[in-house]
Design a protein around this motif. Structure first.
Motif, mmCIF file in Angstrom:
data_model
loop_
_atom_site.group_PDB
_atom_site.id
_atom_site.type_symbol
_atom_site.label_atom_id
_atom_site.label_comp_id
_atom_site.label_asym_id
_atom_site.label_seq_id
_atom_site.Cartn_x
_atom_site.Cartn_y
_atom_site.Cartn_z
ATOM 1 N N HIS A 79 9.263 1.558 7.273
ATOM 2 C CA HIS A 79 9.039 0.191 6.265
ATOM 3 C C HIS A 79 7.769 -0.492 6.539
ATOM 4 O O HIS A 79 7.056 -0.891 5.817
ATOM 5 N N ARG A 80 7.244 -0.329 7.883
ATOM 6 C CA ARG A 80 6.105 -1.092 8.003
ATOM 7 C C ARG A 80 4.926 -0.124 7.180
ATOM 8 O O ARG A 80 3.840 -0.698 6.931
ATOM 9 N N ARG A 198 0.656 -4.497 0.067
ATOM 10 C CA ARG A 198 1.502 -3.301 0.112
ATOM 11 C C ARG A 198 0.505 -1.931 -0.129
ATOM 12 O O ARG A 198 -0.599 -2.145 -0.817
ATOM 13 N N ARG A 199 0.793 -0.813 0.410
ATOM 14 C CA ARG A 199 -0.097 0.315 0.100
ATOM 15 C C ARG A 199 0.116 0.862 -1.362
ATOM 16 O O ARG A 199 1.322 0.489 -1.927
ATOM 17 N N ASP A 200 -0.822 1.254 -2.003
ATOM 18 C CA ASP A 200 -0.843 1.701 -3.613
ATOM 19 C C ASP A 200 0.290 2.859 -3.552
ATOM 20 O O ASP A 200 0.922 3.075 -4.416
ATOM 21 N N ASN A 201 0.150 3.893 -2.615
ATOM 22 C CA ASN A 201 1.239 4.928 -2.612
ATOM 23 C C ASN A 201 1.722 5.181 -1.255
ATOM 24 O O ASN A 201 1.319 6.261 -0.540
ATOM 25 N N PRO A 202 2.948 4.479 -0.971
ATOM 26 C CA PRO A 202 3.511 4.318 0.192
ATOM 27 C C PRO A 202 4.216 5.571 0.510
ATOM 28 O O PRO A 202 4.798 6.149 -0.311
ATOM 29 N N PRO A 203 4.580 5.992 1.522
ATOM 30 C CA PRO A 203 5.506 7.051 1.864
ATOM 31 C C PRO A 203 7.016 6.705 1.554
ATOM 32 O O PRO A 203 7.254 5.409 1.409
#
Length: 209
Positions: A79-80, A198-203
Motif C-alpha cells: 500500500h505504501r 500516487r504513482r502513475d502505474n503502482p504495483p
C-alpha cells in the motif's frame, strides 16, 4: 540448476504449501481443528513429510504466526508503494497507506480476518507465540518515533484509531454508515496535510489468503 538448488526450492515450495493449507484449514474449521494428521491429509502428503518441515504442532503454530506477520509487512509495503514516498512525506504516506489498507480490508477481509483472530486467540495460553506480531508492531512504532515531533503523536494516534477499525472489523463489529465515513474522513484530512502523490502505474496488491 544444480541438484541441491532444485531440492532446496522444492522443499521451500512444499513448506509454503503446508502453510497455505494450514491457513485454509484454520479459516474453515478453526484453530482447534489444526493437527499434523489433518494437515498432512489435506495437503496430500504423508505425516512424515509434514513433520520434516514442522517437527511439532508448536513449530507449525510458530511458522503460521511468522507467516501472518509477513503478511502484515507485505500488505503495508504494497500500500505504501502506491505512493511516491520521500523522507519528508513518509509520515503522510504511511497514513494514506494504512487508510487504503483498511478500506480494502473492509471489502475482502474475511479469510485473513478469521486467520488473524484465530492466531491471536493463542495469546491467552501461549503468549510466546505472538512474538512475530509484537516485533511487527514494535518496528512500526519505532518508525513513528523517527518522525518529526510536530507530527509524530498525531500519526501515532491516527494509526491506533485505524487499528481499532481493523480489530472491530475482524470481530464483526465494524463501524458503518455516516460514523464510519466521518472517522475515515478525519483520518484522510490528517493524511492530506502532507505533499503526497500516487504513482502513475503502482504495483498491484494481492489480498488472497
Amino acid at each position: 540448476m544444480p541438484t541441491s538448488t532444485l531440492k532446496t526450492e522444492k522443499a521451500r515450495q512444499t513448506r509454503a504449501h503446508f502453510i497455505h493449507v494450514a491457513r485454509s484449514l484454520i479459516v474453515e474449521e478453526g484453530i482447534e481443528a489444526l493437527s499434523m494428521d489433518r494437515l498432512a491429509a489435506r495437503a496430500g502428503y504423508s505425516k512424515g513429510a509434514c513433520m520434516y518441515h514442522f517437527k511439532s504442532k508448536s513449530m507449525l503454530k510458530d511458522a503460521l504466526m511468522a507467516d501472518y506477520a509477513q503478511h502484515l509487512s507485505s500488505q503495508l509495503a504494497a500500500h505504501r508503494a502506491q505512493y511516491i514516498e520521500t523522507p519528508d512525506n513518509a509520515p503522510y504516506v504511511l497514513l494514506h497507506a494504512y487508510i487504503d489498507w483498511y478500506e480494502g480490508f473492509e471489502q475482502t477481509h474475511d479469510g485473513w480476518a478469521r486467520l488473524g483472530v484465530a492466531l491471536l486467540s493463542l495469546s491467552g495460553h501461549e503468549p510466546e507465540r505472538l512474538e512475530p506480531i509484537r516485533a511487527w508492531y514494535e518496528a512500526l512504532y519505532d518508525e513513528v518515533e523517527t518522525f518529526p515531533a510536530s507530527i509524530r503523536h498525531t500519526v501515532l494516534v491516527a494509526i491506533l484509531a485505524l487499528e481499532g477499525l481493523f480489530f472491530s472489523a475482524k470481530f464483526h463489529m465494524a463501524l458503518k454508515g455516516s460514523i464510519r465515513d466521518e472517522a475515515l474522513s478525519t483520518l484522510r484530512t490528517i493524511a492530506a496535510q502532507g505533499n503526497v502523490k500516487r504513482r502513475d502505474n503502482p504495483p498491484s496488491i494481492s489480498r488472497a489468503l
